[in-house]
Structures are given as structure tokens and as C-alpha cells.
Design a protein around this motif. Structure first.
Motif, PDB file in Angstrom:
ATOM      1  N   ASP B  80      51.585  27.691  42.650  1.00 25.33           N
ATOM      2  CA  ASP B  80      51.744  29.061  42.169  1.00 25.33           C
ATOM      3  C   ASP B  80      52.534  29.895  43.169  1.00 25.33           C
ATOM      4  OD1 ASP B  80      50.241  28.239  40.045  1.00 25.33           O
ATOM      5  OD2 ASP B  80      48.431  29.292  40.614  1.00 25.33           O
ATOM      6  N   TRP B 246      53.024  38.871  39.289  1.00 23.86           N
ATOM      7  CA  TRP B 246      51.757  39.532  38.945  1.00 23.86           C
ATOM      8  C   TRP B 246      50.674  38.506  38.618  1.00 23.86           C
ATOM      9  CZ3 TRP B 246      48.136  40.242  35.138  1.00 23.86           C
ATOM     10  CH2 TRP B 246      47.364  41.400  35.196  1.00 23.86           C
ATOM     11  N   MET B 247      51.018  37.526  37.795  1.00 20.76           N
ATOM     12  CA  MET B 247      50.021  36.554  37.345  1.00 20.76           C
ATOM     13  C   MET B 247      49.521  35.668  38.465  1.00 20.76           C
ATOM     14  SD  MET B 247      51.674  35.328  33.734  1.00 20.76           S
ATOM     15  CE  MET B 247      53.042  34.584  34.585  1.00 20.76           C
ATOM     16  N   PHE B 248      50.442  35.295  39.372  1.00 17.70           N
ATOM     17  CA  PHE B 248      50.078  34.322  40.400  1.00 17.70           C
ATOM     18  C   PHE B 248      49.634  34.964  41.709  1.00 17.70           C
ATOM     19  CE2 PHE B 248      52.819  30.667  38.456  1.00 17.70           C
ATOM     20  CZ  PHE B 248      51.842  30.469  37.500  1.00 17.70           C
ATOM     21  N   PRO B 250      46.825  36.328  42.481  1.00 15.99           N
ATOM     22  CA  PRO B 250      45.518  35.810  42.916  1.00 15.99           C
ATOM     23  C   PRO B 250      45.648  34.501  43.693  1.00 15.99           C
ATOM     24  CG  PRO B 250      45.354  36.628  40.680  1.00 15.99           C
ATOM     25  CD  PRO B 250      46.814  36.682  41.056  1.00 15.99           C
ATOM     26  N   SER B 251      46.576  33.649  43.292  1.00 14.59           N
ATOM     27  CA  SER B 251      46.805  32.415  44.052  1.00 14.59           C
ATOM     28  C   SER B 251      47.416  32.696  45.411  1.00 14.59           C
ATOM     29  CB  SER B 251      47.752  31.482  43.286  1.00 14.59           C
ATOM     30  OG  SER B 251      47.130  30.994  42.136  1.00 14.59           O
ATOM     31  N   SER B 254      44.690  33.942  47.711  1.00 11.61           N
ATOM     32  CA  SER B 254      43.596  33.003  47.954  1.00 11.61           C
ATOM     33  C   SER B 254      44.067  31.667  48.504  1.00 11.61           C
ATOM     34  CB  SER B 254      42.822  32.752  46.663  1.00 11.61           C
ATOM     35  OG  SER B 254      43.590  31.968  45.777  1.00 11.61           O
ATOM     36  N   GLN B 263      37.818  31.390  48.479  1.00 14.44           N
ATOM     37  CA  GLN B 263      38.923  31.368  47.510  1.00 14.44           C
ATOM     38  C   GLN B 263      38.507  32.012  46.189  1.00 14.44           C
ATOM     39  OE1 GLN B 263      40.162  26.975  47.969  1.00 14.44           O
ATOM     40  NE2 GLN B 263      42.124  28.005  47.808  1.00 14.44           N
ATOM     41  N   VAL B 267      40.294  35.509  44.457  1.00 12.52           N
ATOM     42  CA  VAL B 267      40.931  35.525  43.147  1.00 12.52           C
ATOM     43  C   VAL B 267      40.386  36.659  42.290  1.00 12.52           C
ATOM     44  CG1 VAL B 267      41.003  34.265  40.964  1.00 12.52           C
ATOM     45  CG2 VAL B 267      41.626  33.119  43.091  1.00 12.52           C
ATOM     46  N   ILE B 268      39.078  36.810  42.271  1.00 13.37           N
ATOM     47  CA  ILE B 268      38.470  37.862  41.443  1.00 13.37           C
ATOM     48  C   ILE B 268      38.960  39.235  41.880  1.00 13.37           C
ATOM     49  CG2 ILE B 268      36.289  38.967  40.821  1.00 13.37           C
ATOM     50  CD1 ILE B 268      34.947  36.210  41.121  1.00 13.37           C
ATOM     51  N   ASN B 269      38.935  39.477  43.185  1.00 12.16           N
ATOM     52  CA  ASN B 269      39.343  40.787  43.688  1.00 12.16           C
ATOM     53  C   ASN B 269      40.795  41.106  43.360  1.00 12.16           C
ATOM     54  OD1 ASN B 269      36.826  41.326  44.793  1.00 12.16           O
ATOM     55  ND2 ASN B 269      37.337  40.364  46.744  1.00 12.16           N
ATOM     56  N   TYR B 271      42.729  39.813  41.048  1.00 15.09           N
ATOM     57  CA  TYR B 271      42.879  39.909  39.585  1.00 15.09           C
ATOM     58  C   TYR B 271      42.497  41.304  39.090  1.00 15.09           C
ATOM     59  CZ  TYR B 271      41.129  38.577  34.792  1.00 15.09           C
ATOM     60  OH  TYR B 271      40.848  38.470  33.458  1.00 15.09           O
TER      61      TYR B 271
ATOM     62  N   TYR C  45      29.597  40.067  42.223  1.00 17.24           N
ATOM     63  CA  TYR C  45      30.019  38.665  42.317  1.00 17.24           C
ATOM     64  C   TYR C  45      28.871  37.758  41.902  1.00 17.24           C
ATOM     65  CZ  TYR C  45      33.519  40.724  45.435  1.00 17.24           C
ATOM     66  OH  TYR C  45      34.508  41.493  45.979  1.00 17.24           O
ATOM     67  N   PHE C  71      34.935  27.064  40.884  1.00 16.06           N
ATOM     68  CA  PHE C  71      36.315  27.469  41.076  1.00 16.06           C
ATOM     69  C   PHE C  71      37.287  26.303  40.942  1.00 16.06           C
ATOM     70  CE2 PHE C  71      39.919  28.293  43.988  1.00 16.06           C
ATOM     71  CZ  PHE C  71      40.382  29.474  43.465  1.00 16.06           C
ATOM     72  N   TYR C  72      36.943  25.148  41.556  1.00 17.56           N
ATOM     73  CA  TYR C  72      37.880  24.028  41.581  1.00 17.56           C
ATOM     74  C   TYR C  72      37.932  23.271  40.263  1.00 17.56           C
ATOM     75  CZ  TYR C  72      37.820  25.397  46.354  1.00 17.56           C
ATOM     76  OH  TYR C  72      37.916  26.160  47.482  1.00 17.56           O
ATOM     77  N   TYR C  75      40.008  26.662  38.111  1.00 19.05           N
ATOM     78  CA  TYR C  75      41.110  27.518  38.526  1.00 19.05           C
ATOM     79  C   TYR C  75      42.472  27.123  37.957  1.00 19.05           C
ATOM     80  CZ  TYR C  75      43.903  30.757  41.160  1.00 19.05           C
ATOM     81  OH  TYR C  75      44.789  31.761  41.475  1.00 19.05           O
ATOM     82  N   GLN C  79      44.743  29.787  35.655  1.00 19.03           N
ATOM     83  CA  GLN C  79      46.086  30.294  35.885  1.00 19.03           C
ATOM     84  C   GLN C  79      46.994  30.006  34.687  1.00 19.03           C
ATOM     85  OE1 GLN C  79      47.342  32.418  37.540  1.00 19.03           O
ATOM     86  NE2 GLN C  79      46.663  32.509  39.640  1.00 19.03           N
ATOM     87  N   HIS C  82      46.188  32.542  32.093  1.00 21.68           N
ATOM     88  CA  HIS C  82      46.750  33.823  32.522  1.00 21.68           C
ATOM     89  C   HIS C  82      48.252  33.883  32.187  1.00 21.68           C
ATOM     90  CE1 HIS C  82      45.289  37.320  34.514  1.00 21.68           C
ATOM     91  NE2 HIS C  82      46.055  37.243  35.584  1.00 21.68           N
ATOM     92  N   PHE C  86      50.125  36.680  29.547  1.00 23.56           N
ATOM     93  CA  PHE C  86      51.126  37.657  29.966  1.00 23.56           C
ATOM     94  C   PHE C  86      52.560  37.225  29.699  1.00 23.56           C
ATOM     95  CE2 PHE C  86      47.286  38.928  32.078  1.00 23.56           C
ATOM     96  CZ  PHE C  86      47.319  40.295  31.931  1.00 23.56           C
ATOM     97  N   LEU C 142      36.476  35.417  34.236  1.00 26.07           N
ATOM     98  CA  LEU C 142      37.879  35.849  34.165  1.00 26.07           C
ATOM     99  C   LEU C 142      38.591  35.156  33.002  1.00 26.07           C
ATOM    100  CD1 LEU C 142      39.088  35.894  37.895  1.00 26.07           C
ATOM    101  CD2 LEU C 142      37.617  37.492  36.711  1.00 26.07           C
TER     102      LEU C 142
END
Lengths: 489, 489, 489
Positions: B80, B246-248, B250-251, B254, B263, B267-269, B271, C45, C71-72, C75, C79, C82, C86, C142
């Protein structure tokens, strides 16, 4: 102005032979129905995607966590490869000013067919269960199917704008078939390693396309010369394809390598090689023009050559600087190819290669095959470790005693097999395509979406309200203007 | 019409100084050969990508599964980030009507060089083995190299259309070098946390670019005013870049944070913050125009400011609503910047900032640095847990006894270091770029791809067959028309 | 020519009612501030993203490796989803010649708002902790929030070009609210399985949009007919959106399915179904035109219908050939819809559906719901295994004794609930949107970005230096020319 968007070409001969209303639906339906039947007979989920199978697999292999499912090792790479096949190859072929629909659209069609046929063909050759007579598929099969399509999509690059979608379906049918056979010979019989497909994908696909194009030589293609080029925006669309190919090539080469260090190292090697290739591509592109200006064709294509050339050796311990050296050379060779070899081939060998796949796939692929042979021959237990050497080159079972120099020789032989399959297969398919019933365009109607697509009105015909009305009034009054607009639009 | 695509500008002075046929290939070759040598001397695979090393690592760490390889924690984020660097930054800079090739093409060139140089520079500072004298690289090194390039790509945003590719290579050479030094000071000496690089990437990159642009001020840039703007389709290409950024994001933030909750939370924050930023950007953009119409420039850029500003604090326990508040403010501040600050800077401070990096990177980055300082200072064991606090802020070894308020103070100091490095470094590099031998365009030849690219014919010159022939006939008969077409094309 | 880019339409009535300088900022600010407050009160969280929580979770669940963090598992799919929301939805809606900014821009705005509101609404219904009164969120939240937005974005497809951004914010506010309620009824009360949302996302979203569009019927929409179509390049932009949707649909359907074989199998099924759909789409598209030419609208849209229709059943053991059969049928049905049903609906039912969501979402979604019901009813312990059956259909707790045929019946009932919610909700929201204060465009000002966007100058106004100057001189001398250029631009 709206009335002249119906192209003049329609009133003459050419459109007759591009009539595909019967043949295209027929081919699509017959082949898709065949797929339904063959999938029904042969294809099943493998033990990691089957609900019952996975529960049993976990028990028998003493696995506690679902994260050990091969899915989590392969899925991110798979999606990247999928993007390369559909957006990468697709948009790279939108560079022609009036064949962008055909570039991205037919790529979509033949890849969607090809991957289904590939699952069957590769399944029969690699994973047919002799007891049940079934092929079981998982995420790795999907990646391999995408790879298998790539061979035919590369061939499309040489034919872009000169063939009908029906012909492309035939190219793909035979391309996938030939691919599965040569892959079986190279990977199973010769036991070569070729995770990223320098040999099996790029060398084969490149020569396959070139041979077809050579058989389909059109002496009067310059009648379509006005459309055989890009415009500013079509080059930007092509750049989307090019960049997605470039960025995701590390995933392409690492998608089916060994778990762990294998995938990890393949990514590093491909990444470095591609970066180096960009610099030499820019350098040669600038040197190749009188005024030192850069050519978008080189940037879009030659910068990818390193990914092609690393297809075999990226999973080996080629070292980071070894990768950079390969990239360095590929940028130079490929850009030279675009500058001098493609025009030479067209003039002397009567080989019309629309996208220049000779420079992007055939030559770098062949080079990659031989680089792989050298790196394999040079592998030592000191560098790989005993376990690593066995794992990396799959030297177990009946290949247990193969020496590394023998492995290198087999790798080189594999490259030759790929070339032979491409050339011979391509010539045969080319002659099939010369039957006059596949709906290909006449020489003065090539590179034109008009042949196969309902095109929207031209861009200039977006009038603001006021002018639109004025225009409508004037159209009936002012003969001078309407004549003029016809000529210039 | 084909004969007028050779732009008139070519017959005058400007093209003389944009001659890069010697300098660009020279720079590319020399630097790429240097890379080969330096990689040969210094760079090796790390223990998770080395075939032998990984087998030993698994044994020594008692790891049974390959999925524990860092590769599987980082690879999806890496790809990403890679997309952000090449498609995100690249296409965001295609918005100019006639500098899209330069935007995406030169971005490609300098990123490809920058990441190689970054692996070396960051390696020397962070992971040089004192015993073997080697730098070992793995997937995290590749992410860091991409990050390091980002600093220079941000700087390119301020210079877009006004410099030559040779100058950009110099900007990148020094940019990466300065980056590695300031990163060493901020992350190692001051021991700040900055996973998404609010400070080290965005603040530094932003001020670096602004300082260079300030030194390179062109008083007569309005001679190129006609090309300093977008057209409908170039804005859409830029939107591709903007959305992928914008979309990536979070990647991006993290990619190198701690495994597991680190990680996940980052991502949550990011996003949430980005989502909030979009709404306030639209609001201020509409309020800023008399008729309430939205401006594409704001949407493309200001909606990204939240990602920049969360670069430091996204990995902390900033809480979901804290993230939204940061995004809320950033959308407002950044859009105000585009509306009022950029014009002010140009008029009063003689600072020409093509992409408005002041509003997208410099100010939000600085803000992010200080937000990070506050959030760090407010961290408690109650919220993070004892283990979590140590892990999140890396408070082990010689930093074991650092209090959270001290950490906050160091974070703030780190931001100031980044600003200082950007400004001082940028001024120095700016003066180097003023030597008259780098091939930059004259004031009336800026924002024009004509300077460095072989451009295809214009779009309007795609004639249908019939009109094409008529046109060819008329061209020699009707002087009125051919004169006319020259003027209007 | 630059002087006529200020569209004539501005001097008349229409633009008055598109004045959104007060309403849009007001809506954005009020709703975003509400989000800050509600997130502050409710959102925290979850235990896998909270620093302290994750350390405790690992201890209590005896987990040794961070790779077990959800997450793993999720994720990479997140993405991809996402990107679909968009870039996929956004660019698919750029196909109109002069509404591309609105297509991608308003999609951006409402998705960014919708996902925040969705986290709250879905949280209240699904994961509100009765003790603490808090909603805890993680990566799966998310994904679900993105899914929830998709319902409203689908509805936007029917309304494209005919509503103001303020109206779209209202559509999204109610759309997300209705979505959360129907999702609660279908997934929790009826206990249906619908991982990819054939029912809850596509059926609901499709009928919701159609009902709104039906209430907002514009009898004089043909006044804007000249802009209700594509141009060559806008179709290529739409193809970017279409391909990203197509490629990432396996991620969409598998994003929240069960770990392990569940996600693995869902990907395989969706991948195969989509491939088959492409072939039948091309076939019917060619058959549907007199000359056998392909229509880009079909390729862009109908080829996606299989993804919609597999939303429910992809996670079941539908078998590979079952997936292909579903795709086969969907391509046919959806393309027929574009050819015959959409024109019929517009003419007879007074239903103006700009993007044809009836054929892409409503009908395939409904079909997918019923296919899911049949496949669920046919599930046996022999195929799934005892454990697998319980896991796949979540038949534990109070649903332990539900038979598979009962499950099938509930699945079918769920589809009906989705239709009902879409239709009734859409009609209600439609009437709210008919208040004359939301700034929607007049009938002759639809499909025009001019209404809400500061547009750049037209493409034709990029003159080379020399011609630019000539043009400036001629403009004041030659009345003939300037009159002419006005008419033709």
C-alpha cells in the motif's frame, strides 16, 4: 457536429468483416458452457478451502490456528497479481489514441476466459488426483491461473489493434493450452525453478505473440498509421497500467515462492532490480533523442523489463547488488530495443509488434532464464545452508542427487523449450487465425475502436446551453459553418 | 494540423537551457553505478530474508511456522505504501493541464533513485553491523526507504513545473541524505516515536521544499500562467492519486508500528481522522467561494491533511474521538491554507508553491508533531498497561526511566529539529540548484511537458477516414482553412 | 475562448437553486460535530486494538504470537474493500461527460460521512456493551462500516446528476440508519448468513435508490439529455472504477467470513463467478446491437453482477461449478436489464435510474439472496462436516436446533425484508428530499458539474505560446474568428 460522429469508415467495406454479432456470442457461450460442464466434472475445493477438509487437515497436521491456512500466506500477493492482470496489462494497452476500449476491454474478456481454462489445463497436468479423477483448487491455483493468462495477454500486446475479439479468444484458448504443456515440461520434467515465470510466462508469451504477428503480417498497415499512436491523455491512462505493473511486480515474482524467507527475499530482489531499471531507462531514453527529450513509450515499458528478467532468479540468493545489476542492464537493453530493434524488425523481418513485447517480454524473459541458470549453477551449500538448498531448488525425491551445475543446465534448457514452444505454437495459431471468418479489421481500419465498440459522441460536442441552442439554429442557416465543422471535427 | 504540434516555443531561446541529453543520462548512470558498487560493499539480506539465516533464526527463536516471519506482518502495508509513493504522489501531481507527464514521470524517476539511496543512508545510520560492516535489509527496510523518498517527493510538490529532472535528482540526493540524519537525531538520539512520520517525513519534506522554492523564486513566472492550472480530465487523474493516498494512509501510518494492537489501533485512528477531515474540507471549500461551489484543489489535497497530522499520534492511545477531532481541525486549517495562505505566501513572501505543500504537509505535519507530544505526555500506565507503555514508547534500555512528560518534551523538540533541518537544508540545496547548468526551463516555459518530453500529437488531430482524406486534399487547396487550423489548434 | 467557459446557464434561473454555500457547510459541520460528541460518549478500542487490552487478551487466551490478532486475518481484505468504496464506486460514477467531479467527489463526501455514522449505528445494534454502555471497535467494525456505506453509494447510482450534495447527505444519513436496522433484523433476529451482503447491502441499496428516484421523477429531464451520456475518456475513467470493483470483489465477499477455509473458499467462488459473468456479458452486449458492437456501459456494469449475486452463497459450499453457473446467468440477466429493462422502467414506470442500479444491484442482489437460501437449505453434514456446518451457519446457542431447510426459509425471508426496507425507506426519504430547500438542480441543469464545482477552463484553451499570442491579437481584429470560436467551443 453530432451528426458526424458516425464515422465515415462505416459506409465502406471494412465494417463488413468486423461483424461479430454471431461469432463472438457463439464463442463466448460455447466456451463458457464447456467450462460449466468441465468444472462440474473435474474441479473441487482443496483441503484448505473445503469446510470439512480444513477441519480434518488441522487435526491431522496438528495445526491450532487458522492463520496457518495457505490463504494468509498468499492472498495479499494474489490480489496484487490480479490487479496486474486486469488493470496493469489492461491499462498499459490503452495507450493508442482510439483503441483504448479495445485495449482494456478485450484484455478483460480474454483474461476472464483464460483463467477458467487455465485452472482446468494446469489442473490436468499438475494436480489431477489419479484416484478420484478430480482437480482440487486453492489460492495458489488462482495465482497460477492468473499467471497462465498472462502469457496470452502478452501475446495480445503484439496484436493490439489488428485482430478481432474472436481471434483473441482463439489466441487465448491455444495460448493457455500450450502454456500448460510447456510449463509441465519445464517445471515438472526438467524440474526447473521459475516462480515469477521469466521462462514459462514471459519468454513463451513474448515469442508466441511475435510468431502470430509475423504470420499475420499486414503489408498495408500504414493505411491505419494515423491511429497508430498515442494522445496526451491516452499516455496517462497507459501510465496507470504501467505503474501498477511496476509496483506489484514484487508480488508477482513472490506469489508462489516458498513461505518465509523465500517470499521475503524475492520481494527485496525484485524491488531493487526494478528501481535500478528506471534510472537506466530514463538515461537511454533521453540519449536516444536528438533533443534529449524523454519518450513516454520507454518509460511505460522499458522500466518494467527488470521485473520480467528477475522472474526466475529473484527467489535465489542473487544478492541485492546482483539484482541491481540485472535491472541496470535490462533498462538499457529494453530501451535500445524500443529505439532501434522494433523499427528494424518491422522493416526487415516484417514483424509488426504494436506494444513492443519483443523488448519488454521476449528478450528480458530469455535473459532472465539464462540469468536464473547461472545463479542456480553458482548456488552453494555455504550460502543457502543444506536445508535451504534443498528447499529452494526442490531437490528432494528423485532429484535429490542433482548437482547445482546440472540444475543450471536444466534451467538453460528450460528457456530454450519456452522459446521453441512460443515460436512453433505461435506460427501454428497464426495460420489458424488467417482463416477469413474471424472478423478482423481491414488494413485501413486497424487501431480503431469503431470496429467493435459503440462509441460515445466526440468530446467537442459538449456544448454549453446557450451555444448549443445557437448552434442548432445556425446549423440550418449557415452552410459554411456546418461544412467546416464536418471537416475539422 | 499535424504540422503545428511542434510547439512554437521550440524556435526561441527557452529550449536551449532545457537541453538535458548529456546531463540527465550522466547523472542517472553515475549514480546508478555508484549504487551497484555501494550495494555490493554494504547491503546483505537480513536473517528473515536470507535462506540460511531464516532456518537458523527459526531454530534459535524456537519458531515453528513461517507465518512468524516479519514479512507477513508488514507486506500488505508495504505494498500500500508503495502504491502511495508511485501512484499516489505521482498522479496527485498530474493536475496541471500540460505537465502531467512530468508530474508522474519525474516522480517515478526520483522515487526509484531515492529508495536505493535511502536503503544505504538509513542503513549506515540505523543498522550498520559494527562487526561485519554490513547493512542487512528486510521488508521493514523497504518500507523505510519508501518513507524516506516521500520527503523528497513532497518537496517536488513545491517545485512542480519549475525545475529540470536533473535538479530533481539533486533535490532527492540531498533530501534523502538530510532525511537520514534528522531521522537519526529525532528517532535515535531524542528517542521520539514517529511511526507515520508527521515530523520526520512531512514537516521535514514540507519545509525542505518550501525553502528550495523560496530560493528559486521566479519573478516572471506569470509568463507561464496560462499553463499553471488544470483541465477537466487532468483533475480526474489527480483524483486517482489523491484517493489512493487517502485510502492507503492507514497503511502508511501503521506500516512500521508494533505488531498486534499497535498496527491495529493505528489503522483505526488514521481511518477515522481522515473521514472527519473530508467533511470539514468540503464545508470550508464551499464557504470559501462566492457562489458556494466546491474547488477540486481542496478536495484533492486538504482531505489528506488528517493523515499527515496523525503520523505521530496514530499509534498512541489517542482514542477514536481524539482522532476525529484532529481530522476535524486539519480539514479546516488546510483548506483555509489553500484559500488564503498560499496566495499570501506567493505575494508577500515570494514563495511559489505549485501544489500547496505548505497546507498539505508542512503545517499539518508540524501540528501532528505537537499533537503527538501532547498525547505522549498524557500517556499513563492506567491506559496503556505497564507492558504497553514500555512497548509503545520503546522505554527500555537507557530510556527506561524517562517520564511521559519528558517524552512529550522530546517529541516537541523533535518537531523543531525537523523544521530546522527542512529550512536550513532547503536553503542550501536551493543555492546549489541556482547554478545555471541544470537545464531548468525559462520563466515562460514552465509547467510545460514540451520542455522534457516527446509529446504525441494533439487530441484534435484524430480525423475519421473520410474527413482525414478531405482534409489532406483541402490542405493544399484552401489556404484559409490551413491558416485557421493553425491558429485554433 | 476562455471567456465562454463561464457557462451560459449561469445567467438564467437554474443556478439559483443550486446555491449550497450555507446548507452544505451547515450540514457538514453539524453532523461532524455530532460525530465527535457521539464518538466521545460511545466508541472505544476493542480488546485487540487496545494496548492494555491486547496484552491481557493474549494472556487470557494463551496466545503467544501477535499474528493471531484479527488484524492480520482481515487487513488485506479491508484495504481492498476500502478501495472498492472510494475508487471503485467513485470512478464507476465518472462515466458522464460532465459529471465526473460530482461522481467521484460526492461519493467521497458521503462515504466519509457514512462510515462514521455506520460505526455508531451498527455499534448500537450489534456490539453495545450493556454494562459499560460503550461500543468497542476493531478492524471488522471498519469493514462493516464500509459495507454499510455501500448501501447508500448504490442508491447514489440511481440519483447521479439529479440531486445536490446536501440531498446526498440526507440519503446517506437515513440510508445508514435503515441499513443498521434491517441488518439487525436479517442477521440477528432472522439469523441469516450474508457475509458479502447480497441481501443487506445490494438488495436494500438497490431498491432504496430506485424508490427515491421514483419519488423524485423529473418529467422534463430530457432538457439535460445532451449531458446524459459519456465521452471516450470518461468511459475509460469509469473502467478504472469498474475493474477495481471486479478485481477486489473476492475480498469484499470474504472480508468478514470465518477465518481459514471460510475466507479461502469465498474468494475462490467469487473469483470464478465473476470470470464467467464477463463472457456472457460480452456475448449479450454484442447480440443486443444491430451491428454486433459492444457497449461500454454493459462491460463496466453487468460484468460485476456476479459479485453481487454471490454475496450470500460464496461462503457456502456452493461448489466451483455452482459459482460459474451463477455468474453465467447474472451476466445474461444484467445485460438484458441494461438493454431492455432500464428503458422500459423509465418509459412506463417513470423511474430514472442513471447508472442502472436496477440491473447491477437490485435484481442480482435479490437473486443472490434466493440462491443463498437454496444453497443453505441444501447443506448437509456430509459435505460440511458437523463442526463445519455449525461454524458456517453459526448454528450455536439458541439456533442450535435449526434445521437446514428452516435456515433456507429464513434466508429467503431475509431477502424480502431487505426489499421491503429498501422500497418503504426509499419512498419516505424521497418525500423528504422533495422539500424545495436542498439545492437540487433544475431539469435543464442536471448532469452538470457546473452546478456545484468551480470548473477549470476548457481543454481546447491550451494554446502554444505563438498561437496564443496570435490568437490574442486576432481576437480583437477578426470578428469572424471570434464569433466562430464562440460557436464551436
Amino acid at each position: 457536429m453530432g451528426n458526424c460522429c458516425e464515422r465515415a469508415g462505416n459506409f465502406f467495406g471494412p465494417q463488413n468483416n468486423t461483424y461479430i454479432r454471431v461469432s463472438l456470442p457463439a464463442v463466448c457461450f460455447v466456451w463458457q458452457i464447456a467450462m460449466v460442464i468441465l468444472f462440474g466434472v473435474f474441479i473441487r475445493y482443496d483441503e484448505e478451502s473445503d469446510e470439512k477438509g480444513w477441519h480434518e487437515f488441522k487435526k491431522s497436521h496438528n495445526i491450532t490456528s487458522n492463520i496457518e491456512n495457505d490463504f494468509y500466506f498468499r492472498y495479499p500477493s494474489f490480489q496484487d497479481v490480479h490487479v496486474m492482470i486486469f488493470v496493469g496489462f489492461g491499462f498499459l494497452m490503452t495507450f493508442l489514441k482510439r483503441y483504448s476500449f479495445g485495449g482494456v476491454g478485450f484484455n478483460f474478456l480474454i483474461a476472464a476466459f483464460g483463467l477458467q481454462w487455465a485452472l482446468l489445463m494446469q489442473g490436468w497436468f499438475h494436480s489431477l488426483d489419479p484416484v478420484t479423477g478430480k482437480i482440487t483448487i486453492g489460492i495458489e491455483s488462482l495465482i497460477n491461473a492468473d499467471f497462465c493468462c498472462a502469457g496470452s495477454l502478452i501475446a495480445y500486446g503484439a496484436l493490439l489493434g489488428k485482430v478481432s475479439p474472436v481471434q483473441l479468444m482463439i489466441v487465448t484458448l491455444f495460448g493457455v493450452t500450450l502454456f500448460a504443456v510447456e510449463e509441465y515440461i519445464i517445471l515438472d520434467l526438467l524440474h526447473c525453478r521459475d516462480a515469477g515465470g521469466s521462462m514459462v510466462i514471459h519468454t513463451f508469451g513474448g515469442y508466441y505473440g511475435l510468431a502470430i504477428s509475423w504470420v499475420l503480417y499486414r503489408p498495408n498497415l500504414n493505411l491505419s498509421k494515423r491511429l497508430n499512436g498515442s494522445v496526451y491523455h491516452s499516455d496517462l491512462f497507459a501510465m496507470i497500467g504501467s505503474l501498477f505493473l511496476w509496483m506489484f511486480w514484487p508480488s508477482f515474482n513472490s506469489a508462489i515462492t516458498n513461505h518465509g524467507a523465500g517470499q521475503h527475499r524475492t520481494v527485496i530482489n525484485t524491488y531493487l532490480s526494478l528501481a535500478a531499471c528506471v534510472l537506466t531507462t530514463f538515461a537511454i531514453s533521453s540519449m536516444g533523442q536528438k533533443k534529449g527529450k524523454l519518450d513516454m513509450v520507454h518509460i511505460q515499458n522499458a522500466s518494467l523489463a527488470a521485473g520480467v528478467a528477475m522472474g526466475t532468479s529473484a527467489e535465489f540468493m542473487i544478492t541485492p547488488y546482483g539484482s541491481i545489476i540485472v535491472g541496470f542492464c535490462c533498462g538499457i537493453i529494453s530501451t535500445f530495443g524500443y529505439l532501434y530493434v522494433t523499427p528494424f524488425l518491422e522493416k526487415r523481418l516484417k514483424l509488426q509488434d504494436t506494444c513492443g513485447i519483443h523488448n519488454l517480454h521476449a528478450v528480458p524473459g530469455m535473459l532472465g532464464g539464462f540469468v536464473g541458470a547461472v545463479v542456480a549453477a553458482a548456488a552453494t551449500e555455504e550460502v543457502y545452508g543444506k536445508e535451504g538448498l534443498v528447499e529452494t531448488f526442490g531437490l528432494s525425491g528423485k532429484f535429490e542427487n542433482r548437482s547445482m551445475s546440472t540444475q543450471g543446465a536444466y534451467q538453460a534448457a528450460g528457456t530454450c523449450v519456452a522459446i521453441a514452444f512460443g515460436l512453433v505454437g505461435g506460427v501454428c495459431v497464426g495460420f489458424i487465425l488467417r482463416f477469413p471468418l474471424w472478423g478482423d479489421p481491414a488494413d485501413d481500419f486497424c487501431f480503431d475502436d469503431e470496429a467493435y465498440w459503440e462509441l460515445p459522441e466526440d468530446e467537442e460536442t459538449i456544448p454549453p446551453v446557450l451555444e448549443y441552442n445557437n448552434h442548432m439554429i445556425n446549423k440550418h442557416q449557415d452552410t459554411h459553418e456546418s461544412q467546416f465543422s464536418l471537416e475539422e471535427s
